[in-house]
Design a protein around this motif. Structure first.
Motif, PDB file in Angstrom:
ATOM      1  N   VAL A 108      16.531 139.249  40.642  1.00 53.04           N
ATOM      2  CA  VAL A 108      16.756 139.431  41.805  1.00 53.04           C
ATOM      3  C   VAL A 108      16.201 141.038  42.421  1.00 53.04           C
ATOM      4  CG1 VAL A 108      18.859 139.829  43.684  1.00 53.04           C
ATOM      5  CG2 VAL A 108      18.842 137.934  41.958  1.00 53.04           C
ATOM      6  N   ALA A 109      16.344 141.763  41.209  1.00 52.07           N
ATOM      7  CA  ALA A 109      15.844 143.039  41.548  1.00 52.07           C
ATOM      8  C   ALA A 109      14.483 143.414  41.902  1.00 52.07           C
ATOM      9  CB  ALA A 109      16.211 143.971  40.256  1.00 52.07           C
ATOM     10  N   ASP A 110      13.736 142.250  41.791  1.00 48.82           N
ATOM     11  CA  ASP A 110      12.224 142.149  42.061  1.00 48.82           C
ATOM     12  C   ASP A 110      12.093 142.044  43.743  1.00 48.82           C
ATOM     13  OD1 ASP A 110      11.766 142.933  39.571  1.00 48.82           O
ATOM     14  OD2 ASP A 110      11.259 140.859  38.738  1.00 48.82           O
ATOM     15  N   ALA A 111      13.021 141.746  44.305  1.00 43.98           N
ATOM     16  CA  ALA A 111      12.992 141.101  45.667  1.00 43.98           C
ATOM     17  C   ALA A 111      14.112 141.888  46.674  1.00 43.98           C
ATOM     18  CB  ALA A 111      12.615 139.548  45.800  1.00 43.98           C
ATOM     19  N   PRO A 112      14.182 142.958  46.759  1.00 43.95           N
ATOM     20  CA  PRO A 112      15.027 143.755  47.728  1.00 43.95           C
ATOM     21  C   PRO A 112      14.905 143.174  49.033  1.00 43.95           C
ATOM     22  CG  PRO A 112      13.307 145.280  47.225  1.00 43.95           C
ATOM     23  CD  PRO A 112      13.012 143.968  46.141  1.00 43.95           C
ATOM     24  N   ALA A 113      15.942 143.457  49.882  1.00 35.15           N
ATOM     25  CA  ALA A 113      15.894 142.994  51.279  1.00 35.15           C
ATOM     26  C   ALA A 113      14.722 143.522  52.044  1.00 35.15           C
ATOM     27  CB  ALA A 113      17.093 143.333  52.091  1.00 35.15           C
ATOM     28  N   GLY A 114      14.117 142.787  52.538  1.00 36.91           N
ATOM     29  CA  GLY A 114      12.786 143.127  53.396  1.00 36.91           C
ATOM     30  C   GLY A 114      11.616 142.836  52.882  1.00 36.91           C
ATOM     31  N   SER A 115      11.536 142.400  51.353  1.00 34.87           N
ATOM     32  CA  SER A 115      10.261 142.242  50.640  1.00 34.87           C
ATOM     33  C   SER A 115       9.685 140.856  51.193  1.00 34.87           C
ATOM     34  CB  SER A 115      10.632 142.150  49.248  1.00 34.87           C
ATOM     35  OG  SER A 115      11.051 143.334  48.600  1.00 34.87           O
ATOM     36  N   ARG A 116       8.258 141.084  51.159  1.00 33.49           N
ATOM     37  CA  ARG A 116       7.704 139.791  51.420  1.00 33.49           C
ATOM     38  C   ARG A 116       7.632 138.886  50.294  1.00 33.49           C
ATOM     39  NH1 ARG A 116       2.004 141.435  53.762  1.00 33.49           N
ATOM     40  NH2 ARG A 116       2.024 139.236  53.928  1.00 33.49           N
ATOM     41  N   LEU A 117       7.578 137.853  50.394  1.00 32.85           N
ATOM     42  CA  LEU A 117       7.620 136.827  49.606  1.00 32.85           C
ATOM     43  C   LEU A 117       6.734 135.735  49.801  1.00 32.85           C
ATOM     44  CD1 LEU A 117      11.346 136.101  48.902  1.00 32.85           C
ATOM     45  CD2 LEU A 117       9.966 137.723  47.486  1.00 32.85           C
ATOM     46  N   SER A 172      12.640 138.635  52.159  1.00 33.34           N
ATOM     47  CA  SER A 172      13.873 138.615  51.299  1.00 33.34           C
ATOM     48  C   SER A 172      14.913 139.199  52.267  1.00 33.34           C
ATOM     49  CB  SER A 172      13.667 139.317  50.092  1.00 33.34           C
ATOM     50  OG  SER A 172      14.845 139.375  49.379  1.00 33.34           O
ATOM     51  N   GLU A 173      16.066 138.564  52.183  1.00 37.47           N
ATOM     52  CA  GLU A 173      17.325 139.081  52.726  1.00 37.47           C
ATOM     53  C   GLU A 173      18.396 139.908  51.881  1.00 37.47           C
ATOM     54  OE1 GLU A 173      19.389 136.210  54.859  1.00 37.47           O
ATOM     55  OE2 GLU A 173      17.684 135.902  56.338  1.00 37.47           O
ATOM     56  N   GLY A 174      17.690 139.993  50.656  1.00 43.33           N
ATOM     57  CA  GLY A 174      18.460 140.776  49.696  1.00 43.33           C
ATOM     58  C   GLY A 174      19.135 139.427  48.600  1.00 43.33           C
ATOM     59  N   GLU A 175      20.119 140.344  47.930  1.00 40.23           N
ATOM     60  CA  GLU A 175      20.761 139.505  46.896  1.00 40.23           C
ATOM     61  C   GLU A 175      21.978 138.547  47.667  1.00 40.23           C
ATOM     62  OE1 GLU A 175      23.390 139.845  42.856  1.00 40.23           O
ATOM     63  OE2 GLU A 175      22.710 141.696  43.714  1.00 40.23           O
ATOM     64  N   ASP A 176      21.962 137.285  47.176  1.00 38.94           N
ATOM     65  CA  ASP A 176      23.028 136.435  47.746  1.00 38.94           C
ATOM     66  C   ASP A 176      24.229 136.758  47.191  1.00 38.94           C
ATOM     67  OD1 ASP A 176      24.399 134.469  49.155  1.00 38.94           O
ATOM     68  OD2 ASP A 176      23.128 132.766  48.549  1.00 38.94           O
ATOM     69  N   GLU A 177      25.492 137.344  48.000  1.00 45.96           N
ATOM     70  CA  GLU A 177      26.493 137.553  47.386  1.00 45.96           C
ATOM     71  C   GLU A 177      27.438 136.300  46.914  1.00 45.96           C
ATOM     72  OE1 GLU A 177      27.423 140.431  46.537  1.00 45.96           O
ATOM     73  OE2 GLU A 177      25.844 141.601  47.620  1.00 45.96           O
ATOM     74  N   ALA A 178      27.216 135.228  47.840  1.00 44.68           N
ATOM     75  CA  ALA A 178      27.923 133.896  47.687  1.00 44.68           C
ATOM     76  C   ALA A 178      27.461 133.269  46.145  1.00 44.68           C
ATOM     77  CB  ALA A 178      27.659 133.012  48.621  1.00 44.68           C
ATOM     78  N   HIS A 179      26.370 133.839  45.998  1.00 43.29           N
ATOM     79  CA  HIS A 179      25.839 133.080  44.700  1.00 43.29           C
ATOM     80  C   HIS A 179      26.509 133.663  43.510  1.00 43.29           C
ATOM     81  CE1 HIS A 179      23.107 130.849  41.876  1.00 43.29           C
ATOM     82  NE2 HIS A 179      22.989 132.006  41.267  1.00 43.29           N
TER      83      HIS A 179
END
Length: 419
Positions: free
Chosen positions: A390-399, A412-419
């Motif tokens: 998850v750390a490899d795709a912080p929010a705003g990263s293009r995927l 990327s919208e960042g790490e999904d807290e619900a998960h």
């Protein structure tokens, strides 16, 4: 002191004071009388005994040289001689040299005549034979070969003799083209040796003469005695042309036979030895031709048989048999090689199929087909890396999301807290 140094008043030493004939004759007689008595040997060449004279005149000749001596003797001495005196008789005489001043002639006044016995002659011939043998005149190594076919034959023989007829007729019958150079010296008597020697010299000097024949028919021992003369034997030895002797008959063997290059038993035998028989030579040539032709035919037949044997061998009868046999082996080897290659290709194809199925099963495409996706983070420079945490795709990263049938972009919208 020379004749010019003699005193001018001495008789006979100057033309002004010559000797008279009687003085010279008496001086010569005085000198000859001082010789005393001598023994002399020779052959009687001529003898004159006149019925009304008490003196006999004889010409005594040297059998080895052209020299003679005048002999005078009492007539009774000739009649009472131990042998009958005739031309050719060999005698020994004892006498005193004498000069007849009246005629100015020289002679030997004989008082004894003795015949040379056969035994003494044989002893002399034997001594001469040993002398000539010691000098090498009988050496076989010095004998010259007789030419196979002489062009000209030098013939020394008596005139109109049987020996001449035999040699000429036999030689001509054997080879008609033969030529002769004939000399006819006397072959008996005191003149034999010088005349035969002269004939030998003439024929030996003739370049056309290829061989010389000395022939004489049979005769008594005294008749053949000149052919054992030393002068004649040495002359034969000096000849450069081959010499054939045919003296007398088979038992006769004068010394010249031992010196000659070939000794023939008879004149007929001499002709046969020096001239080939034309008929015999032709028969020999015909026989040689027949034998040569037969030998050639035998050689051809033998070589033909050898070639037939070679052709009948399998390698030549069926030269392609070995190749055919090898061709079958090549075909079998090719079939075996093809079979092995096919089997190897089939095995490798199966192995490759198995490996391909395993690769397909284990490959990402199959995983993606089952609903999985590969998410990659896209850097600002456009490079992509697989998103592992998850750390490899912080929010705003293009995927970049890759699925089975393609890829889609996302942010990327960042790490999904619900998960």
């Amino acid at each position: 002191m020379t004749e010019q140094d003699q005193p001018a008043d001495k008789p006979g030493k100057s033309p002004e004071n010559p000797y008279p004939v009687r003085s010279v004759s008496m001086m010569v007689k005085d000198w000859i009388d001082r010789l005393g008595t001598v023994w002399v040997e020779g052959q009687i060449a001529q003898m004159t005994v006149r019925p009304n004279s008490s003196t006999a005149w004889i010409t005594l000749r040297d059998p080895s040289a052209d020299m003679s001596l005048q002999i005078t003797c009492p007539r009774d001495l000739v009649h009472n001689a131990p042998v009958k005196l005739a031309e050719g008789t060999r005698v020994v005489m004892h006498g005193r040299p004498s000069f007849f001043v009246g005629r100015g002639s020289f002679s030997l006044r004989v008082n004894q005549i003795r015949a040379v016995g056969i035994g003494e002659l044989l002893a002399r011939i034997d001594r001469l034979r040993r002398l000539l043998d010691a000098e090498g005149l009988f050496d076989p190594r010095l004998k010259r070969p007789i030419p196979f076919l002489p062009g000209t034959i030098g013939l020394i023989t008596g005139r109109a003799s049987h020996a001449e007829s035999d040699v000429v007729s036999v030689a001509t019958a054997r080879w008609p083209a033969v030529r002769f150079a004939i000399r006819n010296p006397v072959v008996q008597g005191p003149n034999t040796v010088p005349q035969v020697v002269q004939a030998l010299r003439e024929l030996d000097a003739d370049p056309e003469v290829d061989v010389i024949v000395v022939a004489r028919g049979g005769g008594s021992f005294e008749d053949l005695l000149p052919f054992s003369d030393e002068t004649l034997c040495r002359e034969i030895g000096r000849c450069t042309t081959p010499v054939v002797t045919a003296i007398g008959h088979e038992p006769d063997n004068p010394l010249c036979d031992l010196v000659a290059d070939v000794r023939a038993a008879t004149p007929t035998d001499a002709a046969k030895r020096i001239v080939p028989d034309a008929a015999a030579e032709q028969a020999m040539v015909d026989d040689c031709r027949r034998r040569s032709a037969q030998a050639l035919r035998n050689w051809v037949r033998r070589e033909h048989h050898h070639l037939t044997q070679l052709r009948s061998r399998p390698v030549l009868a069926r030269p392609l048999a070995a190749i055919d046999a090898r061709a079958d082996e090549v075909h079998r080897a090719r079939a075996a090689a093809r079979r092995d290659v096919t089997r190897m290709i089939s095995a490798e194809s199966d192995r490759i199929g198995h490996m391909s199925a395993r690769l397909t099963t284990l490959g990402p495409a199959a995983t993606l087909a089952r609903g999985y996706a590969v998410v990659q983070a896209v850097a600002s420079d456009g490079t992509t890396t697989v998103l592992r945490t998850v750390a490899d795709a912080p929010a705003g990263s293009r995927l970049r999301i890759r699925v089975s049938d393609g890829a889609v972009g996302a942010v990327s919208e960042g790490e999904d807290e619900a998960h």
